[in-house]
Write a protein that holds these residues in place. Structure first.
Motif, PDB file in Angstrom:
ATOM      1  N   VAL A 177      27.233 -15.689   7.871  1.00 52.44           N
ATOM      2  CA  VAL A 177      27.530 -16.830   7.380  1.00 52.44           C
ATOM      3  C   VAL A 177      28.854 -16.908   6.844  1.00 52.44           C
ATOM      4  O   VAL A 177      29.473 -15.751   6.308  1.00 52.44           O
ATOM      5  N   HIS A 185      33.773  -9.453   0.376  1.00 45.54           N
ATOM      6  CA  HIS A 185      32.986  -9.369   1.602  1.00 45.54           C
ATOM      7  C   HIS A 185      34.036  -9.870   2.724  1.00 45.54           C
ATOM      8  O   HIS A 185      34.129 -11.077   2.794  1.00 45.54           O
ATOM      9  N   LYS A 197      36.020 -10.920   6.000  1.00 42.27           N
ATOM     10  CA  LYS A 197      35.665 -11.745   7.389  1.00 42.27           C
ATOM     11  C   LYS A 197      36.516 -11.493   8.580  1.00 42.27           C
ATOM     12  O   LYS A 197      37.974 -11.318   8.032  1.00 42.27           O
ATOM     13  N   ALA A 247      32.453 -12.168  11.792  1.00 42.79           N
ATOM     14  CA  ALA A 247      31.581 -11.429  11.159  1.00 42.79           C
ATOM     15  C   ALA A 247      31.873 -10.747   9.756  1.00 42.79           C
ATOM     16  O   ALA A 247      33.129 -10.455   9.630  1.00 42.79           O
ATOM     17  N   THR A 248      30.979 -10.621   8.941  1.00 42.81           N
ATOM     18  CA  THR A 248      31.168 -10.323   7.637  1.00 42.81           C
ATOM     19  C   THR A 248      30.850  -8.486   7.280  1.00 42.81           C
ATOM     20  O   THR A 248      30.137  -8.058   7.769  1.00 42.81           O
ATOM     21  N   TYR A 249      32.204  -8.039   6.448  1.00 38.38           N
ATOM     22  CA  TYR A 249      31.771  -6.726   6.117  1.00 38.38           C
ATOM     23  C   TYR A 249      31.701  -6.534   4.618  1.00 38.38           C
ATOM     24  O   TYR A 249      32.603  -7.112   4.071  1.00 38.38           O
ATOM     25  N   MET A 250      30.804  -5.764   4.180  1.00 39.60           N
ATOM     26  CA  MET A 250      30.544  -5.631   2.705  1.00 39.60           C
ATOM     27  C   MET A 250      31.556  -4.784   2.079  1.00 39.60           C
ATOM     28  O   MET A 250      31.487  -4.073   0.995  1.00 39.60           O
ATOM     29  N   GLY A 256      35.483  -3.810  13.243  1.00 40.29           N
ATOM     30  CA  GLY A 256      36.040  -4.970  13.380  1.00 40.29           C
ATOM     31  C   GLY A 256      37.183  -5.142  14.435  1.00 40.29           C
ATOM     32  O   GLY A 256      37.182  -6.207  15.234  1.00 40.29           O
ATOM     33  N   GLU A 279      29.984   0.194  12.829  1.00 38.93           N
ATOM     34  CA  GLU A 279      29.708  -1.252  12.127  1.00 38.93           C
ATOM     35  C   GLU A 279      28.832  -1.305  10.862  1.00 38.93           C
ATOM     36  O   GLU A 279      28.063  -2.461  10.745  1.00 38.93           O
ATOM     37  N   LEU A 301      29.238  -1.101   7.699  1.00 42.65           N
ATOM     38  CA  LEU A 301      29.694  -2.022   6.723  1.00 42.65           C
ATOM     39  C   LEU A 301      29.427  -3.630   6.984  1.00 42.65           C
ATOM     40  O   LEU A 301      29.125  -4.444   6.164  1.00 42.65           O
ATOM     41  N   HIS A 302      29.312  -3.920   8.325  1.00 37.72           N
ATOM     42  CA  HIS A 302      28.941  -5.098   8.619  1.00 37.72           C
ATOM     43  C   HIS A 302      27.468  -5.290   8.749  1.00 37.72           C
ATOM     44  O   HIS A 302      26.877  -6.325   8.237  1.00 37.72           O
ATOM     45  N   LEU A 362      25.143  -4.023   7.004  1.00 30.44           N
ATOM     46  CA  LEU A 362      24.786  -4.242   5.652  1.00 30.44           C
ATOM     47  C   LEU A 362      24.684  -5.787   5.081  1.00 30.44           C
ATOM     48  O   LEU A 362      23.694  -6.016   4.372  1.00 30.44           O
ATOM     49  N   PHE A 363      25.277  -6.464   5.781  1.00 29.61           N
ATOM     50  CA  PHE A 363      25.477  -7.896   5.219  1.00 29.61           C
ATOM     51  C   PHE A 363      24.328  -8.620   6.010  1.00 29.61           C
ATOM     52  O   PHE A 363      23.933  -9.642   5.165  1.00 29.61           O
ATOM     53  N   SER A 406      21.422 -11.824   5.011  1.00 32.52           N
ATOM     54  CA  SER A 406      21.440 -13.045   5.865  1.00 32.52           C
ATOM     55  C   SER A 406      20.169 -12.953   6.553  1.00 32.52           C
ATOM     56  O   SER A 406      19.575 -14.123   6.822  1.00 32.52           O
ATOM     57  N   LEU A 466      17.738 -14.842   4.384  1.00 35.79           N
ATOM     58  CA  LEU A 466      18.372 -16.157   4.227  1.00 35.79           C
ATOM     59  C   LEU A 466      17.956 -16.950   5.530  1.00 35.79           C
ATOM     60  O   LEU A 466      17.512 -18.342   5.190  1.00 35.79           O
ATOM     61  N   PHE A 467      17.720 -16.542   6.647  1.00 33.10           N
ATOM     62  CA  PHE A 467      17.191 -17.132   7.670  1.00 33.10           C
ATOM     63  C   PHE A 467      16.123 -16.866   8.220  1.00 33.10           C
ATOM     64  O   PHE A 467      15.628 -17.381   9.316  1.00 33.10           O
TER      65      PHE A 467
END
Lengths: 306, 306
Positions: free
Chosen positions: A126, A153, A155, A168-171, A250, B212, B214-215, B217-218, B222, B225-226
């Motif tokens: 998201v 976070h 993107k 894609a989101t990275y923390m 990414g 991936e 770090l991605h 982990l998000f 999510s 959330l869904f």
């Protein structure tokens, strides 16, 4: 940065979790004036968003006839008006169609720009707010490609034919702070000047970490223990490693697809520029006023302004 | 668990960062009695290790003539006597040769077993205490292969012909706690019963995360959330993801090389057994008294006991 001689046409709000930013936007899309306050949605007492809205925009009371577009976490569950996510692909037109309007008690209309949802690898992702920046960045140079938005976070956003097709989101930033302050690594962290070599070593380690990131993190402890890096470089080594690991994920498959556009804060953006360079990727920096340009572009597409 | 009718021959100390454990070991290597206290080296006031040693072993004052072997962080810079690391490959004989002896003021001799250092990927790695467990595990069933030691800092250890040839530390447990308590994920964490499906989904995500992580982990944010996982599964999903990512790195290339031996606490060891199974690896569990057997084996090799 001001646009010359354009009449005010629109107020754009970028209202996120930790900050409120407003732009007074001219009829040509340029920014005529700005406001900023640390009143993100988590800091609006009692959820009294309308009161905050009126107070924060008081300096522009003379422009209360202008339409207002708002983007960011202000449309999330903890915000003013919750709006459903839009799916991919999405650009200015799709976001314009999804605008939710809200009347304030004194008769002003706020046009809310909603966020985007996607699904990759069987899991959702998201954003709320970044989509408007991307729309603005694309409007300012009509270029497709890969955008990286460093932050708590980060993107990574793919744009094709002017629309967001994948993100894609990275923390990274959140993980960095948690590891720096709340693991065994804390004892090594020093308030030292930026250590370029330590950062670069970290980037190289992160880029090649693959599935070994949880192992490589222990090197942040063992490298200074064996004097392979100075103790003062530990934080930058960790920062580089996490940014390198983010880039490895990414940027997969993007080596020959044009420059990566970096959007974001300057000091952090500098680190990404260095790290992307180490990864062999070319970069460019986005214009500073992309979020206002996004508001302008979506307002035009929605017919909010002519 | 007690060995029948064997005379006490040795006291073994496993003195780590957060705990003190002692074994009264018989002439056949069996454990005759145990002591445990939460007085790890970080909790010994003023660094008065000899006073703590005398007090903690007071229940066995009648055995003060027995030789004492000590392993663990007690030989680190913040411990009682700092000893240099031994390089690889190393087994009971190499550790026996590196023993450092120390006389207490009342004339007892403490034999300190030092730790191991290795270098992989251009960066060092270290252990203090785990090497003695591995020596004991190998002595108890003379098997080579891969050992995993779950914990705050998991160790993966390769044993060949009875000696440790390679090892790597994973920050899995430390990272888990930092992410659970100090990132955006904190709001999702609930004190809920173990959620097996959430854990398994996390393992699968971690196993395939590659660069991936770090991605991925998000997704801990999510997915609930869904409504893709229940909110009460978030912590186990995160736990599974990190353990899966560790296994993807640690087990690379080990698919056809016999079972992975799991050493460690029971609840965490259960999670590793489940996760290793999802990864297609066979497992077995180490005997409980491996550290005492390690002390016994090294004491024999060093000639401390006959």
């Amino acid at each position: 940065m001001n646009s010359a001689a354009s009449e005010p046409a629109l107020i754009g709000l970028d209202w996120g979790t930790s900050s409120f930013r407003a732009s007074l936007i001219g009829a040509d899309g340029g920014v005529l004036d700005r406001l900023a306050a640390p009143e993100g949605i988590m800091h609006v007492e009692g959820g009294l968003f309308e009161a905050a809205f009126t107070r924060l925009l008081a300096p522009w009371a003379g422009h209360s006839d202008l339409p207002v577009l708002a983007s960011g976490m202000i449309t999330s569950r903890n915000g003013w008006v919750e709006t459903p996510y839009v799916g991919l692909p999405a650009g200015g037109k799709e976001l314009a169609r999804a605008i939710a309007t809200h009347q304030t008690t004194d008769g002003r209309t706020v046009h809310f720009i909603t966020g985007l949802a996607s699904e990759t690898d069987g899991a959702p992702d998201v954003m709320r707010g970044e989509e408007t920046q991307i729309v603005g960045a694309v409007a300012m140079d009509t270029s497709d490609g890969c955008f990286v938005m460093p932050g708590t976070h980060s993107k990574w956003v793919e744009v094709s034919e002017g629309r967001i097709t994948r993100f894609a989101t990275y923390m990274t930033g959140d993980v960095f702070a948690a590891l720096r302050d709340h693991t065994i690594l804390k004892a090594l962290m020093q308030d030292a000047p930026f250590h370029d070599e330590g950062f670069r070593l970290g980037v190289a380690s992160g880029l090649s970490a693959g599935s070994e990131l949880l192992h490589r993190l222990f090197h942040v402890r063992s490298m200074p223990l064996f004097d392979k890096i100075p103790a003062g470089a530990s934080a930058d080594y960790l920062s580089g490693m996490l940014i390198g690991a983010e880039i490895a994920g990414g940027s997969a498959g993007k080596a020959n697809r044009g420059p990566v556009t970096i959007i974001g804060r300057d000091d952090l953006a500098d680190r990404y520029e260095t790290a992307l360079g180490i990864a062999g990727l070319t970069t460019r920096r986005a214009e500073p006023d992309i979020v206002a340009r996004g508001h302008f572009t979506i307002a035009k597409a929605a017919g909010v302004i002519a």
